[in-house]
Scaffold this motif. Structure first.
Motif, short mmCIF file in Angstrom:
data_model
loop_
_atom_site.label_atom_id
_atom_site.label_comp_id
_atom_site.label_asym_id
_atom_site.label_seq_id
_atom_site.Cartn_x
_atom_site.Cartn_y
_atom_site.Cartn_z
N LEU A 68 50.96 13.02 -104.86
CA LEU A 68 50.09 13.18 -103.90
C LEU A 68 50.41 13.97 -102.55
O LEU A 68 49.80 14.90 -102.32
CB LEU A 68 49.28 11.71 -103.46
N ARG A 69 51.43 13.57 -102.06
CA ARG A 69 52.13 14.26 -100.89
C ARG A 69 52.50 15.81 -101.40
O ARG A 69 52.07 16.96 -100.55
CB ARG A 69 53.62 13.56 -100.33
N TYR B 61 40.02 15.80 -98.96
CA TYR B 61 39.21 15.74 -97.79
C TYR B 61 39.87 16.05 -96.33
O TYR B 61 39.72 16.72 -95.72
CB TYR B 61 38.41 14.25 -97.41
N THR B 62 41.18 15.36 -96.34
CA THR B 62 42.18 15.79 -95.37
C THR B 62 42.42 17.25 -95.36
O THR B 62 42.74 17.85 -94.23
CB THR B 62 43.10 14.71 -95.54
N ARG C 10 52.69 13.99 -88.23
CA ARG C 10 53.19 13.21 -89.44
C ARG C 10 51.93 12.71 -90.12
O ARG C 10 51.26 11.92 -89.57
CB ARG C 10 54.06 12.10 -89.03
N PHE C 11 52.01 12.96 -91.47
CA PHE C 11 51.08 12.55 -92.47
C PHE C 11 52.01 11.63 -93.40
O PHE C 11 52.85 12.14 -94.06
CB PHE C 11 50.46 13.60 -93.27
N SER C 12 51.51 10.20 -93.28
CA SER C 12 52.37 9.28 -94.11
C SER C 12 51.33 8.53 -94.97
O SER C 12 50.64 7.68 -94.54
CB SER C 12 53.11 8.25 -93.20
N LEU C 13 51.42 8.75 -96.26
CA LEU C 13 50.70 8.30 -97.26
C LEU C 13 51.06 7.01 -97.81
O LEU C 13 52.40 6.53 -97.57
CB LEU C 13 50.45 9.17 -98.58
N GLY C 14 50.41 6.09 -98.21
CA GLY C 14 50.74 4.82 -98.87
C GLY C 14 49.95 4.40 -100.13
O GLY C 14 49.16 4.99 -100.56
N THR D 274 43.95 7.99 -101.99
CA THR D 274 43.38 8.54 -103.16
C THR D 274 43.43 10.17 -103.01
O THR D 274 43.65 10.51 -102.11
CB THR D 274 42.00 7.90 -103.42
N LYS D 275 43.24 10.96 -104.07
CA LYS D 275 43.15 12.00 -104.32
C LYS D 275 42.01 12.42 -103.58
O LYS D 275 42.04 13.55 -102.84
CB LYS D 275 43.29 12.80 -105.57
#
Length: 390
Positions: free
Chosen positions: A266-267, A364-365, A350-354, A358-359
């Protein structure tokens, strides 16, 4: 739509972990140090939780101390070692990219007469172990380097540093707050004498942390009080949160490989789309091993605070640096240490995914970020000056 992309700051509490804690708030509420039946029940639960944490780390249960946070764990290790070994020496080595829990603790020790050597990093935010080797002196008592940086996600060469520390008979502290639960970290394998972590970074509760202390390492008292936690961290045992930490760590550890793969994909998709659609952006630490969900992006010629606020208005939560310094208008010390000019460091998000992202949220981001950056650049004198020079 509300999208949370600030998982390096804190994570949502896992539903199963929450459920596991409830009985210790309502039914099994005895003081774990009491000798009666209620205390025996909770004392047994705490002992089982300690063993669960120790098993994940491959250490002994008595080598785990529970604290209230990662910062407290860092303080207990660093200040405790400084006090216990001050007769041997008062020199400490620390990297330039440490979290304030380490960085400011070392600064504070300088006021007490300790000498602190700060080791820089390369353009990717990675420490060179040989620079640490060169900095060691006869009176060096401690080296402290984080496992993975909280802003860029860059993973440090901890194993090499651990070997250097052991060869020179210097104690080694590792801040593993960001990487615990995401990597298979065994303190004995990486040469850590002490290692700090906290539950709320891996879908556990806030207000509970832990510190690994290798048997044989002396820790001077930082807090005085009763006999809890081997007298190193006195205070009434926080049974519900300890249960939550142990269960969250075990669950995250068991699922880490599958989750790391999904989150890193995803990242990578997020970063590739931004690079396609926006000029003059930089993905920091992209060329080195990073935490799977961390993406530090420098958007040149715009202010990070404006990006953050406009994203928030669209329901997207991100950070303009580490959570502990997000109200600080100074440029990130991590990015500056990497050689990024201050004016560009100010434009870094900083974008930090967890595991809950979701995709659909990422799509959207991406659209929101592109729209915001393009709008802000039309208002930026620096951007217009750059365009006119091309």
């Amino acid at each position: 739509m509300k999208i949370y992309l600030d998982n390096n700051a804190t994570t949502r509490l896992d539903d199963e972990v929450f459920e596991s804690m409830i009985p210790f708030f309502k039914e099994e509420y005895g003081n774990a140090f009491s000798l009666h039946l209620f205390g025996q029940e909770t004392g047994k639960a705490v002992a089982e939780a300690r063993k669960k944490v120790a098993d994940v780390l491959g250490v002994l249960p008595e080598e785990i101390i529970f604290t209230a946070s990662g910062t407290e764990s860092d303080n207990l290790a660093i200040r405790g070692i400084a006090r216990a070994y001050k007769n041997r020496g008062k020199h400490i080595i620390v990297s330039a990219i440490e979290h304030p829990g380490v960085r400011n603790t070392c600064k504070d020790l300088e006021s007490e007469g300790y000498e602190v050597t700060v080791i820089g990093v390369d353009k990717n935010g990675v420490v060179d172990p040989e620079e640490i080797r060169k900095a060691i002196k006869d009176d060096t008592i401690l080296i402290t380097v984080m496992h993975a940086n909280n802003e860029t996600g860059a993973v440090q060469p901890i194993e090499e540093i651990g070997k250097i520390a052991k060869e020179n008979k210097v104690l080694f502290h590792v801040d593993a707050v960001q990487s615990m639960g995401k990597y298979n970290i065994k303190p004995k394998e990486i040469g850590a004498d002490t290692m700090a972590f906290t539950a709320h970074k891996f879908y556990g509760p806030k207000g509970i942390g832990a510190l690994y202390i290798r048997n044989g390492v002396r820790i001077g008292k930082v807090i005085t009080g009763g006999d809890q936690e081997k007298r190193l961290r006195p205070g009434t045992t926080n049974t519900p949160l300890i249960i939550g930490l142990a269960n969250a760590l075990e669950k995250q550890y068991n699922n880490r490989e599958e989750e790391n793969k999904r989150i890193s994909e995803l990242r990578d998709y997020f970063e590739e789309e931004l690079l396609k659609r926006l000029p003059e952006i930089v993905i920091n630490s992209k060329d080195v091993k990073r935490l799977s969900g961390t993406s530090s992006v420098t958007f040149k010629y715009v202010e990070g605070e404006s990006i953050l606020l406009l994203l928030s208005m669209k329901g997207i939560a991100v950070s303009s640096g580490s959570a502990c310094s997000s109200n600080d208008l100074q440029a990130s010390h991590v990015l500056v240490a990497m050689g990024i000019p201050e004016e560009f460091a100010h434009g870094t998000i900083r974008f930090s995914l967890g595991k809950y992202n979701t995709k659909e949220e990422i799509d959207y981001t991406i659209d929101s970020v592109v729209e915001i950056i393009e709008r802000l650049r039309t208002l930026s004198p620096l951007w217009n000056e750059f365009i006119n020079k091309k």
